[in-house]
Design an enzyme around this catalytic site. Structure first.
Site, PDB file in Angstrom:
ATOM      1  N   CYS A 186       0.838  -1.192   0.000  1.00 32.24           N
ATOM      2  CA  CYS A 186       0.000   0.000   0.000  1.00 32.24           C
ATOM      3  C   CYS A 186       0.876   1.247   0.000  1.00 32.24           C
ATOM      4  O   CYS A 186       1.870   1.338   0.732  1.00 32.24           O
ATOM      5  CB  CYS A 186      -0.919  -0.012   1.219  1.00 32.24           C
ATOM      6  N   ASP A 193      -0.029  -6.138  -0.524  1.00 29.63           N
ATOM      7  CA  ASP A 193      -1.108  -6.396  -1.473  1.00 29.63           C
ATOM      8  C   ASP A 193      -0.678  -7.570  -2.345  1.00 29.63           C
ATOM      9  O   ASP A 193       0.362  -7.504  -3.003  1.00 29.63           O
ATOM     10  CB  ASP A 193      -1.380  -5.168  -2.348  1.00 29.63           C
ATOM     11  N   ARG A 254      -9.247  -7.044   0.523  1.00 27.25           N
ATOM     12  CA  ARG A 254      -8.971  -6.500   1.844  1.00 27.25           C
ATOM     13  C   ARG A 254     -10.183  -5.671   2.245  1.00 27.25           C
ATOM     14  O   ARG A 254     -10.684  -4.874   1.453  1.00 27.25           O
ATOM     15  CB  ARG A 254      -7.716  -5.635   1.849  1.00 27.25           C
TER      16      ARG A 254
END
Length: 279
Positions: A186, A193, A254
């Site tokens: 991120c 990620d 997420r």
């Protein structure tokens, strides 16, 4: 004149927030795409690709007119030529603001989602909702193509470097290469990620080892999903000179959301929103 440009650091990412369960469209936090496109030399007025960001929302709930909870799975398609991407935590918070909001119908919800997201993105966002009666039709499949992850290589640098990419200019092919080893972080929080990427191209044959090293190079790189895919696209286009190129990534979810950017200069349509096993 005041500068109203929003930056990722001003977003809800990495901050403690109070969840709202009543409709709050102001929670959406748009971020101009051009800030990162400038870094990779992409002119916003003449994009080298078309495409879309395909989002799936698994945690969508609201109340019907009688106060009974309803659920659905949402698909959002945000065109790549919209001026803004939408920061994912703000997207999650916005969706959760429907949790205690009464609506007359799922069609009303769909229309409101499309209106609010289109305003935030700066262009028309398509929204579709799957009711529980449709859940059995939701598919899981893997990206089609030749996976290059079994190539035995040494790796010592985990930052993307387009100089690693190479292609045989004398050997023109049409092929699709895939990897499950895409990982980035991120831009704001540094949280990992995880994703899979599919690269379809027509042009000089890309050396597989060079492509795998390049993709693994994102492992310590901080960018949003959409920005990583656009970086891959522009780097491969410049370094390997394909006549046609498509880059498609599916990232694990997420906060109940997955993001799946698609960029192409071939004119091919965006794919159906079929999740992979890791999603």
């Amino acid at each position: 004149m005041a500068n109203n440009t929003k930056t990722p650091e001003q977003s809800p990412l990495g901050k403690t927030v109070q969840y709202q369960d009543q409709y709050a469209p102001e929670l959406l936090f748009p971020i101009p795409r051009q800030q990162k496109r400038d870094e990779i030399g992409v002119d916003g007025s003449a994009l080298p690709f078309a495409g879309v960001d395909i989002w799936t929302g698994y945690e969508l709930s609201w109340l019907n007119a009688r106060g009974k909870p309803q659920v659905a799975i949402a698909t959002f398609r945000i065109p790549a030529d919209t001026p803004n991407l939408i920061e994912s935590k703000s997207f999650k918070l916005y969706l959760n603001s429907f949790n205690q909001t009464r609506l007359d119908s799922m069609e009303q919800l769909q229309a409101q989602l499309a209106l609010d997201l289109s305003r935030a993105a700066g262009g028309a966002v398509a929204v579709s909702l799957a009711s529980p009666q449709d859940f059995a039709r939701e598919r899981i499949d893997e990206l089609a193509g030749e996976y290059i992850d079994d190539i035995d290589i040494d790796v010592c640098d985990y930052h993307p470097d387009p100089a690693r990419l190479s292609a045989d200019l004398s050997h023109i092919v049409s092929e699709t290469l895939c990897s499950n080893l895409l990982k980035s972080n991120c831009l704001v929080t540094g949280q990992p990620d995880w994703g899979s990427v599919q690269i379809h191209y027509i042009g000089p044959r890309i050396e597989r080892e060079s492509l795998l090293r390049y993709l693994i190079g994102f492992r310590q790189h901080n960018e949003f999903h959409e920005q990583c895919v656009e970086r891959i696209f522009t780097d491969v286009l410049r370094a390997c000179q394909p006549q046609q190129l498509t880059v498609y990534a599916r990232y694990t979810r997420r906060g109940g959301l997955d993001i799946n950017p698609f960029r192409s200069n071939s004119g091919e349509p965006a794919p159906a929103n079929v999740r992979t096993a890791r999603q």
